[in-house]
Motif scaffolding. Structure first.
Motif, PDB file in Angstrom:
ATOM      1  N   LYS A 172       0.828  -1.210   0.000  1.00 14.56           N
ATOM      2  CA  LYS A 172       0.000   0.000   0.000  1.00 14.56           C
ATOM      3  C   LYS A 172       0.862   1.260   0.000  1.00 14.56           C
ATOM      4  O   LYS A 172       0.667   2.161  -0.831  1.00 14.56           O
ATOM      5  CB  LYS A 172      -0.932   0.016   1.238  1.00 14.56           C
ATOM      6  CG  LYS A 172      -1.868  -1.169   1.331  1.00 14.56           C
ATOM      7  CD  LYS A 172      -2.769  -1.092   2.559  1.00 14.56           C
ATOM      8  CE  LYS A 172      -2.071  -1.195   3.900  1.00 14.56           C
ATOM      9  NZ  LYS A 172      -1.424  -2.513   4.155  1.00 14.56           N
ATOM     10  N   GLY A 173       1.783   1.322   0.965  1.00  9.11           N
ATOM     11  CA  GLY A 173       2.610   2.521   1.100  1.00  9.11           C
ATOM     12  C   GLY A 173       3.469   2.769  -0.136  1.00  9.11           C
ATOM     13  O   GLY A 173       3.567   3.898  -0.624  1.00  9.11           O
ATOM     14  N   THR A 174       4.065   1.706  -0.637  1.00 13.38           N
ATOM     15  CA  THR A 174       4.940   1.808  -1.812  1.00 13.38           C
ATOM     16  C   THR A 174       4.166   2.331  -3.018  1.00 13.38           C
ATOM     17  O   THR A 174       4.606   3.249  -3.718  1.00 13.38           O
ATOM     18  CB  THR A 174       5.519   0.410  -2.132  1.00 13.38           C
ATOM     19  OG1 THR A 174       6.217  -0.065  -0.972  1.00 13.38           O
ATOM     20  CG2 THR A 174       6.430   0.433  -3.341  1.00 13.38           C
TER      21      THR A 174
ATOM     22  N   ILE B 148      -6.021   7.523   1.146  1.00 16.27           N
ATOM     23  CA  ILE B 148      -6.042   7.201   2.565  1.00 16.27           C
ATOM     24  C   ILE B 148      -5.602   5.747   2.687  1.00 16.27           C
ATOM     25  O   ILE B 148      -6.330   4.820   2.333  1.00 16.27           O
ATOM     26  CB  ILE B 148      -7.418   7.517   3.177  1.00 16.27           C
ATOM     27  CG1 ILE B 148      -7.677   9.012   2.940  1.00 16.27           C
ATOM     28  CG2 ILE B 148      -7.437   7.170   4.662  1.00 16.27           C
ATOM     29  CD1 ILE B 148      -8.927   9.558   3.507  1.00 16.27           C
ATOM     30  N   ASP B 149      -4.344   5.594   3.119  1.00 18.26           N
ATOM     31  CA  ASP B 149      -3.607   4.327   3.056  1.00 18.26           C
ATOM     32  C   ASP B 149      -3.774   3.541   4.354  1.00 18.26           C
ATOM     33  O   ASP B 149      -3.445   4.029   5.420  1.00 18.26           O
ATOM     34  CB  ASP B 149      -2.133   4.719   2.770  1.00 18.26           C
ATOM     35  CG  ASP B 149      -1.112   3.635   3.017  1.00 18.26           C
ATOM     36  OD1 ASP B 149      -1.467   2.510   3.383  1.00 18.26           O
ATOM     37  OD2 ASP B 149       0.087   3.951   2.845  1.00 18.26           O
ATOM     38  N   GLY B 150      -4.330   2.340   4.225  1.00 15.91           N
ATOM     39  CA  GLY B 150      -4.453   1.459   5.392  1.00 15.91           C
ATOM     40  C   GLY B 150      -5.701   1.702   6.224  1.00 15.91           C
ATOM     41  O   GLY B 150      -5.759   1.338   7.400  1.00 15.91           O
TER      42      GLY B 150
ATOM     43  N   GLY C 164      12.524  -1.085  11.848  1.00 14.98           N
ATOM     44  CA  GLY C 164      12.348  -0.900  13.289  1.00 14.98           C
ATOM     45  C   GLY C 164      10.904  -0.757  13.738  1.00 14.98           C
ATOM     46  O   GLY C 164      10.650  -0.277  14.844  1.00 14.98           O
ATOM     47  N   ARG C 165       9.945  -1.169  12.920  1.00 18.32           N
ATOM     48  CA  ARG C 165       8.551  -1.082  13.379  1.00 18.32           C
ATOM     49  C   ARG C 165       8.287  -2.129  14.458  1.00 18.32           C
ATOM     50  O   ARG C 165       8.687  -3.281  14.326  1.00 18.32           O
ATOM     51  CB  ARG C 165       7.594  -1.247  12.194  1.00 18.32           C
ATOM     52  CG  ARG C 165       7.254   0.113  11.574  1.00 18.32           C
ATOM     53  CD  ARG C 165       6.402   0.005  10.355  1.00 18.32           C
ATOM     54  NE  ARG C 165       5.180  -0.760  10.532  1.00 18.32           N
ATOM     55  CZ  ARG C 165       4.216  -0.808   9.622  1.00 18.32           C
ATOM     56  NH1 ARG C 165       4.328  -0.121   8.498  1.00 18.32           N
ATOM     57  NH2 ARG C 165       3.146  -1.533   9.825  1.00 18.32           N
ATOM     58  N   VAL C 166       7.582  -1.684  15.529  1.00 10.39           N
ATOM     59  CA  VAL C 166       7.354  -2.589  16.670  1.00 10.39           C
ATOM     60  C   VAL C 166       6.486  -3.790  16.284  1.00 10.39           C
ATOM     61  O   VAL C 166       6.427  -4.775  17.007  1.00 10.39           O
ATOM     62  CB  VAL C 166       6.678  -1.865  17.865  1.00 10.39           C
ATOM     63  CG1 VAL C 166       7.596  -0.804  18.435  1.00 10.39           C
ATOM     64  CG2 VAL C 166       5.313  -1.294  17.482  1.00 10.39           C
TER      65      VAL C 166
HETATM   66 MG    MG Z   1       2.169   0.946   5.013  1.00  9.48          MG
END
Ligand code: MG
Ligand code: UP5
Length: 190
Positions: free
Chosen positions: A19-21, A88-90, A132-134
């Motif tokens: 999605k982000g990409t 609107i992503d996610g 580094g995402r939790v």
């Molecule tokens: Mg994303």
């Protein structure tokens, strides 16, 4: 936004579906404002807001943050720009999210992009991301996938019933996927 009616695209798909990409590419090629609900929530954690700890714990558990919080952040972000085309992503991640957005913001999306990706590919992408995402660990990822399967399908079905869903096969290189996305935006009449 300007006085013109905003064009709203919801971009949904499982964790690591891209999605982000793809939103970055769409935003660059077609001048959309890219609002990632996850990024807005992560910024809220860093801003030491009252809700930060609860948001962080919810993300670590792979669960969905209460709708009013996420919708509030999205609404503020929409209102703080002059742009009038949004990705609107996610979001929305559940029917409850969707209903809260419709109620609070008072509009429906014009388009819903759904990135359809195999679980095997999503797992591979998320576990090799290393930012580094939790929530990028195998335990949380399993929960994210479960939550996606349980709560996202009703959202897709709802918008499919309204003829708003464009489903994209998200497997392939970033460029190959974008070549499937591009014609959707190139052919839009706002
Ligand atoms: Mg994303
Ligand atoms: N990559 C991308 N495309 C590729 C391709 N075609 N081929 C090979 N590799 C590809 O991509 C993921 C990784 O894969 C990257 O390393 C990328 O380079 C590579 P990305 O574009 O980041 O995928 P995306 O779908 O954006 O994955 P993300 O992990 O961000 O999705 P999630 O939906 O899991 O994360 P989000 O940030 O949206 O949400 C995180 C958490 O916040 C949720 O679990 C939830 O707890 C909470 N949340 C809410 O509660 N409410 C909301 O409304 C939003 C979030």
């Amino acid at each position: 936004p300007s006085s013109k009616k905003a064009f709203i695209t919801f971009v949904i798909g499982g964790p690591g579906s891209g999605k982000g990409t793809q939103c970055s590419k769409i935003s660059e090629a077609f001048g959309f404002a890219h609002l990632s609900a996850g990024d807005l929530l992560r910024k809220e954690i860093l801003s030491n807001s009252d809700n930060g700890v609860m948001i962080c714990n919810t993300i670590k558990e792979g669960q969905i943050v209460p709708s009013e919080i996420t919708v509030g952040l999205i609404q503020r972000a929409i209102e703080s720009t002059d742009m009038d085309k949004f990705l609107i992503d996610g979001f929305p991640r559940s029917d409850e999210n969707r209903i809260a957005f419709e109620k609070i913001v008072g509009v429906e999306p014009d388009l819903v992009l759904y990135f359809d990706c195999s679980e095997e590919e999503m797992v591979k992408r998320v576990l090799s991301r290393n930012q580094g995402r939790v929530d990028d660990n195998i335990e949380t990822l399993k929960k994210r996938l479960e939550v996606f399967n349980e709560f996202n399908v009703p959202v897709i079905n709802y918008y499919r019933g309204k003829g708003k869903v464009c489903k994209i096969d998200a497997v392939g290189t970033e460029e190959q996927v974008f070549e499937k996305v591009r014609p959707i935006f190139a052919n839009l009449r706002y």
